[in-house]
Structures are given as C-alpha cells and as structure tokens.
Design a protein around this motif. Structure first.
Motif, mmCIF file in Angstrom:
data_model
loop_
_atom_site.group_PDB
_atom_site.id
_atom_site.type_symbol
_atom_site.label_atom_id
_atom_site.label_comp_id
_atom_site.label_asym_id
_atom_site.label_seq_id
_atom_site.Cartn_x
_atom_site.Cartn_y
_atom_site.Cartn_z
ATOM 1 N N GLU A 69 5.330 14.877 -10.661
ATOM 2 C CA GLU A 69 6.002 15.092 -11.940
ATOM 3 C C GLU A 69 5.071 15.750 -12.940
ATOM 4 N N GLU A 70 3.796 15.400 -12.888
ATOM 5 C CA GLU A 70 2.828 16.013 -13.799
ATOM 6 C C GLU A 70 2.673 17.500 -13.486
ATOM 7 N N ASP A 71 2.594 17.827 -12.203
ATOM 8 C CA ASP A 71 2.445 19.242 -11.815
ATOM 9 C C ASP A 71 3.644 20.061 -12.268
ATOM 10 N N LEU A 72 4.853 19.504 -12.147
ATOM 11 C CA LEU A 72 6.050 20.213 -12.577
ATOM 12 C C LEU A 72 6.040 20.421 -14.094
ATOM 13 N N ASP A 73 5.536 19.458 -14.809
ATOM 14 C CA ASP A 73 5.507 19.534 -16.261
ATOM 15 C C ASP A 73 4.526 20.591 -16.744
ATOM 16 N N LEU A 74 3.428 20.762 -16.003
ATOM 17 C CA LEU A 74 2.392 21.693 -16.430
ATOM 18 C C LEU A 74 2.662 23.126 -15.979
ATOM 19 N N CYS A 75 3.474 23.308 -14.985
ATOM 20 C CA CYS A 75 3.660 24.631 -14.386
ATOM 21 C C CYS A 75 4.357 25.595 -15.350
ATOM 22 N N GLY A 76 3.637 26.644 -15.781
ATOM 23 C CA GLY A 76 4.206 27.707 -16.591
ATOM 24 C C GLY A 76 4.622 27.303 -17.981
ATOM 25 N N THR A 77 4.129 26.189 -18.502
ATOM 26 C CA THR A 77 4.530 25.738 -19.828
ATOM 27 C C THR A 77 3.307 25.404 -20.655
ATOM 28 N N LYS A 78 3.540 25.251 -21.945
ATOM 29 C CA LYS A 78 2.532 24.707 -22.834
ATOM 30 C C LYS A 78 3.026 23.365 -23.332
ATOM 31 N N ARG A 79 2.169 22.389 -23.240
ATOM 32 C CA ARG A 79 2.580 21.036 -23.584
ATOM 33 C C ARG A 79 1.822 20.579 -24.825
ATOM 34 N N LYS A 80 2.572 20.034 -25.773
ATOM 35 C CA LYS A 80 1.958 19.533 -26.988
ATOM 36 C C LYS A 80 2.269 18.050 -27.136
ATOM 37 N N GLY A 81 1.318 17.304 -27.633
ATOM 38 C CA GLY A 81 1.557 15.878 -27.834
ATOM 39 C C GLY A 81 0.706 15.340 -28.956
ATOM 40 N N VAL A 82 1.106 14.214 -29.427
ATOM 41 C CA VAL A 82 0.362 13.555 -30.486
ATOM 42 C C VAL A 82 0.005 12.151 -30.039
ATOM 43 N N GLU A 83 -1.265 11.810 -30.088
ATOM 44 C CA GLU A 83 -1.722 10.467 -29.771
ATOM 45 C C GLU A 83 -1.888 9.722 -31.086
ATOM 46 N N ASP A 84 -1.194 8.614 -31.202
ATOM 47 C CA ASP A 84 -1.224 7.860 -32.450
ATOM 48 C C ASP A 84 -2.539 7.123 -32.592
ATOM 49 N N VAL A 85 -3.312 7.475 -33.579
ATOM 50 C CA VAL A 85 -4.572 6.793 -33.848
ATOM 51 C C VAL A 85 -4.602 6.327 -35.295
ATOM 52 N N GLY A 86 -3.492 5.734 -35.719
ATOM 53 C CA GLY A 86 -3.404 5.280 -37.097
ATOM 54 C C GLY A 86 -2.714 6.333 -37.937
ATOM 55 N N ARG A 87 -3.315 6.763 -39.007
ATOM 56 C CA ARG A 87 -2.722 7.771 -39.878
ATOM 57 C C ARG A 87 -3.064 9.171 -39.408
ATOM 58 N N ARG A 88 -4.073 9.274 -38.515
ATOM 59 C CA ARG A 88 -4.456 10.588 -37.997
ATOM 60 C C ARG A 88 -4.039 10.697 -36.541
ATOM 61 N N GLY A 89 -3.977 11.883 -36.005
ATOM 62 C CA GLY A 89 -3.605 12.060 -34.609
ATOM 63 C C GLY A 89 -4.406 13.166 -33.970
ATOM 64 N N THR A 90 -4.153 13.422 -32.681
ATOM 65 C CA THR A 90 -4.818 14.503 -31.969
ATOM 66 C C THR A 90 -3.764 15.441 -31.426
ATOM 67 N N TYR B 236 0.841 -1.204 0.000
ATOM 68 C CA TYR B 236 0.000 0.000 0.000
ATOM 69 C C TYR B 236 0.876 1.252 0.000
ATOM 70 N N ASP B 237 1.894 1.256 0.858
ATOM 71 C CA ASP B 237 2.781 2.427 0.964
ATOM 72 C C ASP B 237 3.521 2.674 -0.351
ATOM 73 N N GLU B 238 3.987 1.590 -0.985
ATOM 74 C CA GLU B 238 4.714 1.728 -2.246
ATOM 75 C C GLU B 238 3.804 2.270 -3.342
ATOM 76 N N ALA B 239 2.569 1.785 -3.388
ATOM 77 C CA ALA B 239 1.617 2.272 -4.384
ATOM 78 C C ALA B 239 1.305 3.745 -4.157
ATOM 79 N N ALA B 240 1.142 4.139 -2.896
ATOM 80 C CA ALA B 240 0.856 5.533 -2.581
ATOM 81 C C ALA B 240 2.011 6.443 -2.983
ATOM 82 N N ARG B 241 3.250 5.990 -2.746
ATOM 83 C CA ARG B 241 4.421 6.788 -3.133
ATOM 84 C C ARG B 241 4.499 6.931 -4.658
ATOM 85 N N SER B 242 4.227 5.867 -5.378
ATOM 86 C CA SER B 242 4.265 5.918 -6.838
ATOM 87 C C SER B 242 3.200 6.862 -7.374
ATOM 88 N N TYR B 243 2.025 6.823 -6.763
ATOM 89 C CA TYR B 243 0.924 7.702 -7.172
ATOM 90 C C TYR B 243 1.294 9.161 -6.924
#
Length: 207
Positions: A154-175, A141-148
């Motif tokens: 890490e997500e909060d650090l990535d979002l702070c003051g930045t713009k994030r762009k990504g592409v989700e592969d859905v075949g030949r098209r993406g988002t 339980y403790d290990e799962a909580a730490r991982s969560y």
C-alpha cells in the motif's frame, strides 16, 4: 501419589483478592531441605501476616492431601528477602513469572536494573509466541508476514508517481513533508498546523 525423590522445588503461584483487588505471589517449596519460601513482589503491602499465615496453612494442607506421603505442613516457612519488588500496582503477574524463571535480575536485587513494564510484557509475549509448545506459532508468523507485505504494498502504491504531503502534530507547530519523486528526497519545513489534515501510518512487522 507422585514420586518426589528427584524433585527439588515445587512452584505454586497464588492469587488472592482483597477489597475487590487481586494480587499474585509465589510459593517455592524446597523438598530437599523441607522449607517453604514466599516470594511476594509487594512484600507485606497487600495482606497482613495473619492473612498470609492462614493462606499458607490452607495451601500446604492441600499439597499434603495431593501428595499423601509428605507432610508439607511441617516444613519451615520464611519470606524471601533481597528480591526485586514491583514499582507499580499491576505487574505482580509478570514478577511471579520471572521469579519462577529464576532470572538473576529477579532473584537478587540489582541497583542497575531498571524495570520497564511494557518491555517485560513484550518479552513475555515473544517468548510465548516463539515457544515450541505454541501450536499457533506458524500461523501467527504467516499472518504477521502478510500484514507486513500488505502495508508495504500500500505504501508503494501511494508513493508511485505522486507527491505526498502530511502534517505531524507536534503541539502548535508541525512538520510539512514533501516527497520529490525524481530523487525520492524528503524535504521538511516548519509550518502552522492546518485544520483537518492528519498524516499517520502504522506498520505491523513480523517477529
């Protein structure tokens, strides 16, 4: 050796091998009415009657020697009928476990029941994890909580003051994903995939 006065059933899982393949099935010995039931999620598809009879005889001889005061080899024997059968070639162990738990879905056929291998295996893992007999439960339980917590940090650090762009592969098209930091609004547009761009986040959630 042991007192069987208060014992009603003895569950014996058995593993057999044939042509480099293995299979689990279950014996249920009813001590009160002196009957042996054979619960096999593949029915007679894995082994023929002669092989099964020999395995059953050897098993009951061993149980005779174990208890000493009961002749299990004299008990009646029958294949269990009207039980659910496995829909694949690898979930025999899961079925044996559920047979022993005597779940209604596994004792009697239910046409509405849809077997889901991944769900059954996950349910079993969760039961083992949450069991009071699991000495490692709190540490897991403790290990799962730490991982969560680490994943969200890490997500909060990535979002702070930045713009994030990504592409989700859905075949030949993406988002195309753009996060507007002013109001945390995610805008999505269909775009062509660009070589070398990958966007994937995996989180581990506590049970």
């Amino acid at each position: 050796m042991w007192n069987l006065v208060d014992c009603e059933k003895i569950f014996i899982p058995v593993h057999v091998e044939k042509n480099s393949c293995g299979h689990y099935y279950l014996y249920i010995i009813h001590t009160k009415n002196q009957e042996v039931e054979i619960w096999d999620s593949l029915c007679d598809q894995f082994m023929d009657e002669t092989e099964r009879n020999q395995t059953t005889e050897n098993l009951l001889l061993a149980v005779d020697n174990l208890f000493g005061n009961v002749m299990f080899t004299k008990f009646g024997r029958r294949m269990a009928s009207n039980i659910l059968l496995q829909p694949n070639g690898y979930d025999c162990g899961i079925f044996v476990i559920n047979y022993m738990q005597q779940s209604d879905h596994y004792v009697t056929q239910n046409t509405l029941f849809q077997f889901d291998s991944d769900k059954e295996r996950l349910d079993l893992a969760l039961k083992l994890l949450k069991s009071n007999l699991n000495n490692e439960k709190e540490s897991l339980y403790d290990e799962a909580a730490r991982s969560y917590a680490k994943a969200h940090s890490e997500e909060d650090l990535d979002l702070c003051g930045t713009k994030r762009k990504g592409v989700e592969d859905v075949g030949r098209r993406g988002t195309y994903m753009e996060l507007d930091d002013s109001d945390n609004t995610v805008k999505r547009k269909n775009v062509r995939l660009k070589t070398g761009i990958c966007f994937n986040l995996n989180y581990i959630y506590p049970f």
